[in-house]
Design a protein around this motif. Structure first.
Motif, mmCIF file in Angstrom:
data_model
loop_
_atom_site.group_PDB
_atom_site.id
_atom_site.type_symbol
_atom_site.label_atom_id
_atom_site.label_comp_id
_atom_site.label_asym_id
_atom_site.label_seq_id
_atom_site.Cartn_x
_atom_site.Cartn_y
_atom_site.Cartn_z
ATOM 1 N N GLY A 1 0.859 -1.182 -0.030
ATOM 2 C CA GLY A 1 -0.020 0.015 -0.025
ATOM 3 C C GLY A 1 0.950 1.230 -0.098
ATOM 4 N N THR A 2 1.880 1.366 0.789
ATOM 5 C CA THR A 2 2.571 2.628 0.886
ATOM 6 C C THR A 2 3.620 2.792 -0.455
ATOM 7 O OG1 THR A 2 2.720 2.076 3.355
ATOM 8 C CG2 THR A 2 4.615 3.593 2.260
ATOM 9 N N THR A 3 3.995 1.734 -1.091
ATOM 10 C CA THR A 3 4.719 1.904 -2.154
ATOM 11 C C THR A 3 3.782 2.145 -3.228
ATOM 12 O OG1 THR A 3 6.155 -0.199 -1.741
ATOM 13 C CG2 THR A 3 5.855 0.539 -4.069
ATOM 14 N N GLU A 4 2.665 1.915 -3.486
ATOM 15 C CA GLU A 4 1.693 2.322 -4.453
ATOM 16 C C GLU A 4 1.301 3.830 -4.238
ATOM 17 O OE1 GLU A 4 -1.507 -0.512 -4.633
ATOM 18 O OE2 GLU A 4 -0.463 -1.999 -5.720
ATOM 19 N N LEU A 5 0.964 4.105 -2.955
ATOM 20 C CA LEU A 5 0.653 5.507 -2.737
ATOM 21 C C LEU A 5 1.873 6.652 -2.963
ATOM 22 C CD1 LEU A 5 -1.081 5.295 0.841
ATOM 23 C CD2 LEU A 5 -2.004 6.012 -1.437
ATOM 24 N N ALA A 6 3.213 5.969 -3.037
ATOM 25 C CA ALA A 6 4.466 6.769 -3.312
ATOM 26 C C ALA A 6 4.278 6.973 -4.950
ATOM 27 C CB ALA A 6 5.648 6.229 -2.811
ATOM 28 N N TYR A 7 4.110 5.935 -5.500
ATOM 29 C CA TYR A 7 3.799 6.107 -7.120
ATOM 30 C C TYR A 7 2.841 6.890 -7.449
ATOM 31 C CZ TYR A 7 7.275 2.154 -7.965
ATOM 32 O OH TYR A 7 8.416 1.402 -8.276
ATOM 33 N N LEU A 8 1.486 6.884 -6.735
ATOM 34 C CA LEU A 8 0.391 7.889 -6.957
ATOM 35 C C LEU A 8 0.713 9.190 -6.814
ATOM 36 C CD1 LEU A 8 -2.621 8.036 -7.829
ATOM 37 C CD2 LEU A 8 -3.045 7.663 -5.507
ATOM 38 N N THR A 9 1.405 9.430 -5.593
ATOM 39 C CA THR A 9 1.795 10.800 -5.546
ATOM 40 C C THR A 9 2.736 11.453 -6.723
ATOM 41 O OG1 THR A 9 3.573 10.425 -4.061
ATOM 42 C CG2 THR A 9 1.501 10.939 -2.947
ATOM 43 N N SER A 10 3.599 10.504 -7.164
ATOM 44 C CA SER A 10 4.590 10.836 -8.114
ATOM 45 C C SER A 10 3.746 11.074 -9.393
ATOM 46 C CB SER A 10 5.546 9.636 -8.499
ATOM 47 O OG SER A 10 6.426 9.934 -9.582
ATOM 48 N N VAL A 11 2.905 10.145 -9.905
ATOM 49 C CA VAL A 11 2.115 10.442 -11.148
ATOM 50 C C VAL A 11 1.175 11.721 -11.184
ATOM 51 C CG1 VAL A 11 2.552 7.961 -11.885
ATOM 52 C CG2 VAL A 11 0.307 8.711 -10.567
ATOM 53 N N LEU A 12 0.866 11.731 -10.078
ATOM 54 C CA LEU A 12 -0.152 13.146 -9.880
ATOM 55 C C LEU A 12 0.637 14.590 -10.051
ATOM 56 C CD1 LEU A 12 -2.575 12.241 -6.672
ATOM 57 C CD2 LEU A 12 -3.070 12.590 -9.159
ATOM 58 N N TYR A 13 1.788 14.301 -10.115
ATOM 59 C CA TYR A 13 2.760 15.706 -10.119
ATOM 60 C C TYR A 13 2.770 16.024 -11.666
ATOM 61 C CZ TYR A 13 6.879 18.450 -10.375
ATOM 62 O OH TYR A 13 7.717 19.599 -10.647
ATOM 63 N N LYS A 14 2.571 14.920 -12.625
ATOM 64 C CA LYS A 14 2.401 15.120 -13.919
ATOM 65 C C LYS A 14 1.146 15.057 -14.465
ATOM 66 C CE LYS A 14 7.138 13.203 -14.656
ATOM 67 N NZ LYS A 14 7.761 12.120 -15.423
ATOM 68 N N PHE A 15 0.091 15.584 -13.786
ATOM 69 C CA PHE A 15 -1.208 15.698 -14.083
ATOM 70 C C PHE A 15 -1.463 16.684 -15.156
ATOM 71 C CE2 PHE A 15 -5.434 17.738 -13.845
ATOM 72 C CZ PHE A 15 -6.351 16.643 -13.773
ATOM 73 N N PRO A 16 -0.980 17.918 -15.448
ATOM 74 C CA PRO A 16 -1.093 18.743 -16.474
ATOM 75 C C PRO A 16 -0.381 18.455 -17.650
ATOM 76 C CG PRO A 16 -0.196 19.835 -14.295
ATOM 77 C CD PRO A 16 -0.165 18.277 -14.369
ATOM 78 N N GLN A 17 0.480 17.295 -17.639
ATOM 79 C CA GLN A 17 1.115 16.990 -18.856
ATOM 80 C C GLN A 17 0.663 15.678 -19.380
ATOM 81 O OE1 GLN A 17 3.356 17.548 -15.828
ATOM 82 N NE2 GLN A 17 3.215 19.879 -16.515
ATOM 83 N N GLY A 18 -0.424 15.342 -19.279
ATOM 84 C CA GLY A 18 -1.437 14.189 -19.744
ATOM 85 C C GLY A 18 -1.996 13.246 -18.898
ATOM 86 N N GLY A 19 -1.666 13.419 -17.450
ATOM 87 C CA GLY A 19 -2.267 12.828 -16.400
ATOM 88 C C GLY A 19 -3.584 12.905 -16.342
ATOM 89 N N TYR A 20 -4.236 14.106 -17.010
ATOM 90 C CA TYR A 20 -5.705 14.430 -16.914
ATOM 91 C C TYR A 20 -6.501 13.466 -17.711
ATOM 92 C CZ TYR A 20 -4.627 16.633 -21.255
ATOM 93 O OH TYR A 20 -4.409 16.946 -22.326
ATOM 94 N N LEU A 21 -5.821 12.915 -18.530
ATOM 95 C CA LEU A 21 -6.716 12.173 -19.752
ATOM 96 C C LEU A 21 -7.461 11.042 -19.154
ATOM 97 C CD1 LEU A 21 -7.590 12.004 -22.816
ATOM 98 C CD2 LEU A 21 -5.459 10.798 -23.054
ATOM 99 N N PRO A 22 -6.640 10.107 -18.479
ATOM 100 C CA PRO A 22 -7.521 8.899 -17.985
ATOM 101 C C PRO A 22 -8.565 9.257 -16.880
ATOM 102 C CG PRO A 22 -5.221 9.074 -16.981
ATOM 103 C CD PRO A 22 -5.348 10.033 -18.373
ATOM 104 N N LEU A 23 -8.295 10.438 -16.075
ATOM 105 C CA LEU A 23 -9.225 10.605 -15.144
ATOM 106 C C LEU A 23 -10.428 11.217 -15.771
ATOM 107 C CD1 LEU A 23 -6.760 12.432 -12.460
ATOM 108 C CD2 LEU A 23 -7.780 10.114 -12.565
ATOM 109 N N THR A 24 -10.083 12.156 -16.814
ATOM 110 C CA THR A 24 -11.427 12.640 -17.514
ATOM 111 C C THR A 24 -12.342 11.470 -18.337
ATOM 112 O OG1 THR A 24 -10.235 14.702 -17.868
ATOM 113 C CG2 THR A 24 -12.281 14.445 -19.353
ATOM 114 N N PHE A 25 -11.406 10.574 -18.888
ATOM 115 C CA PHE A 25 -12.173 9.464 -19.485
ATOM 116 C C PHE A 25 -12.864 8.593 -18.397
ATOM 117 C CE2 PHE A 25 -12.452 5.364 -21.255
ATOM 118 C CZ PHE A 25 -12.642 5.482 -22.502
#
Length: 578
Positions: free
Chosen positions: A321-345
């Motif tokens: 769980g902790t490892t995946e949360l660390a990855y999640l916070t990292s990918v959220l950092y790139k939300f404006p650079q394309g990370g918004y697409l899957p969330l919108t979809f």
């Protein structure tokens, strides 16, 4: 503790809705993953090694690959998989073999990289940059988030063996080999995979890499079909065409509507992003979100169903769980650079799923509340302005759409029909079609009958079960003819087994005369509207959202199942005020 937690969740309306929304969101993210994987697989390899092509040409070639991939889906998972299996074996053998070659050639000591202490040193040395890099590192684990969907196509044991015996060892050797190669060639870090390939193997590996990318896309497309089928079976997805492509495995399916929508979405994403940077950011977001939600659900299962020792649950959360949360916070950092697409979809798709699920649930409760009891007085209660019901010659087959309510009473639309047309045919059969998860159902087990109301009413309930490969017609015969003949034959067998003496003779004669007079098929059609006094959100959900989906979706009912002739089909419309 498990019982207390389960009781609290079941008693909490908020918890139930939260779990439902989270499940739908996760399913929507997997479907979004099915859009992004073909895009990154089709574009990435070409852009890496086809830099001599203009970007427009690369995108054009990628689109051709995507269209060809989706066009091949109609062949079925079994046929496509039989073609891909040899390629995958070669691909993993190449990865493991080249990795072992580079490891022995350049620096065997890099096997120390498997020591987890180097993770701590890496973060201590690089700080924020190490955290940001996790968004790229996560791409090394992509594909594992779709394994639970692929279980619908393959056995659990097959997935376990392939992962532990083939995939994991080959990838560990491949990455170790690249690390060993980079110790001697640090300036080639941007393209370590292809640069580390021995010269004579370069082009064969390049071709196999393209094929392996296509296969990775196939896994997510198949997983998307499985997710859509499971969601539909639970009433959380609008009706779609489910084509079973294998007589051996019920999970191997093809969904034409979803397939072509995925193709259009993939082409749009490829044209929109042009390069892999944005697609990778979106891909990483989809992968990690699915992993985090799946892990959260797994914790609930461990506590409430498996009843795992609490210490092991805490250990699981602290590590995975902790490892995946660390990855999640990292990918959220790139939300404006394309990370918004899957969330919108996923948000749009989840809204569709929730709208359909909520209205179907309201409809189910409406039918249970308004069903009528199977006695003569209740059946004729709708015809209040008439003294009695008239009986017409022939057999009336009243089709329900497979909802559970008709099995526990007479559906409301039947009462609506009697209220407007106070007449019944001499024999009435309430038919409910069930598609079971086997290839074929034995003919003698296909239909079961029960009596509805008193014997003199001549009303029966029939549950017809069909496997996904059952032919519902005989050679040279229309589907409705085969169905009608079997219906009357099994009905007479039911009467002979449940009637005696003069009643038996009379009932058989009535059924035979009705059969000679002809069969009429009655099909219920429903309009859902919000009831009087409903609030704004309910009206928006039912009157606008569900109504729009109903117009878009091609509902599959009796006439399309059995090719019923229009001349002998009567549609009975009814409005449900939910």
């Amino acid at each position: 503790m498990a019982s207390r937690l389960k009781s609290k969740l079941e008693d909490s309306q908020f918890a139930k809705y939260a779990l439902l929304v989270a499940s739908m969101f996760c399913a929507a993210m997997v479907i979004g993953d099915g859009v992004l994987t073909p895009c990154i697989s089709g574009v990435y390899k070409l852009i890496n090694k086809a830099s001599w092509f203009p970007s427009e040409t690369v995108v054009g070639i990628s689109i051709v690959i995507l269209i060809g991939l989706f066009a091949a889906q109609r062949l079925g998972t079994e046929r496509v998989g039989s073609c891909f299996a040899p390629v995958m074996c070669v691909w993993f053998a190449i990865n493991g073999g080249i990795g072992l070659y580079n490891l022995l050639k350049y620096d065997p000591s890099v096997v120390r990289a498997l020591d987890p202490r180097y993770i701590v040193r890496y973060f201590s040395r690089n700080g924020k940059e190490a955290w940001i890099s996790l968004g790229g590192v996560v791409l090394a684990t992509t594909g594992s988030e779709a394994m639970f969907a692929d279980v619908g196509h393959f056995s659990v044991r097959a997935v376990q063996l392939s992962m532990c015996v083939v995939v994991y060892p080959a990838l560990v050797l491949a990455y170790l080999g690249q690390v060993a190669f980079l110790t001697k060639n640090p300036h080639l870090v941007a393209d370590a995979f292809f640069k580390s390939i021995p010269g004579t193997l370069y082009w064969p590996v390049f071709v196999v890499a393209i094929l392996a990318s296509v296969i990775a896309s196939q896994a997510l497309i198949s997983g998307t079909f499985s997710i859509v089928q499971q969601s539909h079976s639970m009433g959380c997805f609008p009706p779609v065409t489910i084509v079973h492509t294998s007589s051996k495995s019920p999970g191997q399916i093809y969904v034409p509507e979803v397939n072509w929508l995925l193709m259009v979405a993939c082409v749009a994403v490829t044209v929109g992003f042009q390069t892999t940077a944005g697609i990778c950011n979106a891909y990483g977001m989809a992968v990690v979100m699915v992993m985090v939600i799946t892990t959260s659900f797994l914790v609930l299962i461990m506590v409430m169903i498996w009843k795992v020792n609490l210490l092991l649950v805490v250990s699981f959360v602290a590590t995975i769980g902790t490892t995946e949360l660390a990855y999640l916070t990292s990918v959220l950092y790139k939300f404006p650079q394309g990370g918004y697409l899957p969330l919108t979809f996923a948000g749009v798709l989840m809204l569709i799923m929730y709208t359909w699920s909520d209205v179907q649930r309201r409809r189910h409760h409406y039918e249970l509340h308004h069903r009528i009891s199977p006695d003569e007085d209740s059946i004729g209660a709708g015809a209040t302005t008439h003294q009695s019901l008239s009986r017409l010659p022939g057999i009336a087959v009243f089709h329900s759409d497979g909802d559970p309510a008709p099995l526990h009473g007479i559906p409301p639309v039947f009462k609506h029909y009697v209220a407007n047309i106070p007449a019944l045919h001499s024999v009435v059969v309430l038919v409910s079609i069930r598609t079971v998860h086997v290839a074929r159902v034995r003919v003698e087990e296909r239909m079961t009958f029960s009596r509805v109301g008193p014997p003199e009413m001549r009303m029966y309930r029939c549950v017809a079960r069909y496997g996904y490969e059952d032919g519902r017609r005989r050679s040279g015969e229309s589907g409705h003819v085969a169905f009608e003949e079997m219906l009357v034959k099994v009905l007479m067998e039911f009467v002979r087994a449940n009637a005696m003496g003069l009643e038996l003779v009379e009932e058989i004669e009535v059924i035979q005369r009705a059969w000679d007079d002809g069969v009429v098929h009655l099909i219920g059609e429903y309009e859902m509207i919000a009831g009087e006094g409903s609030g704004f959100w309910k009206r928006l959900l039912v009157d606008w959202g569900y109504s729009l989906l109903g117009k878009i979706v091609w509902r599959r009912s009796g006439p399309r199942v059995f090719d019923l002739p229009c001349s002998r089909t009567v549609r009975v419309g009814m409005t449900y005020q939910l």
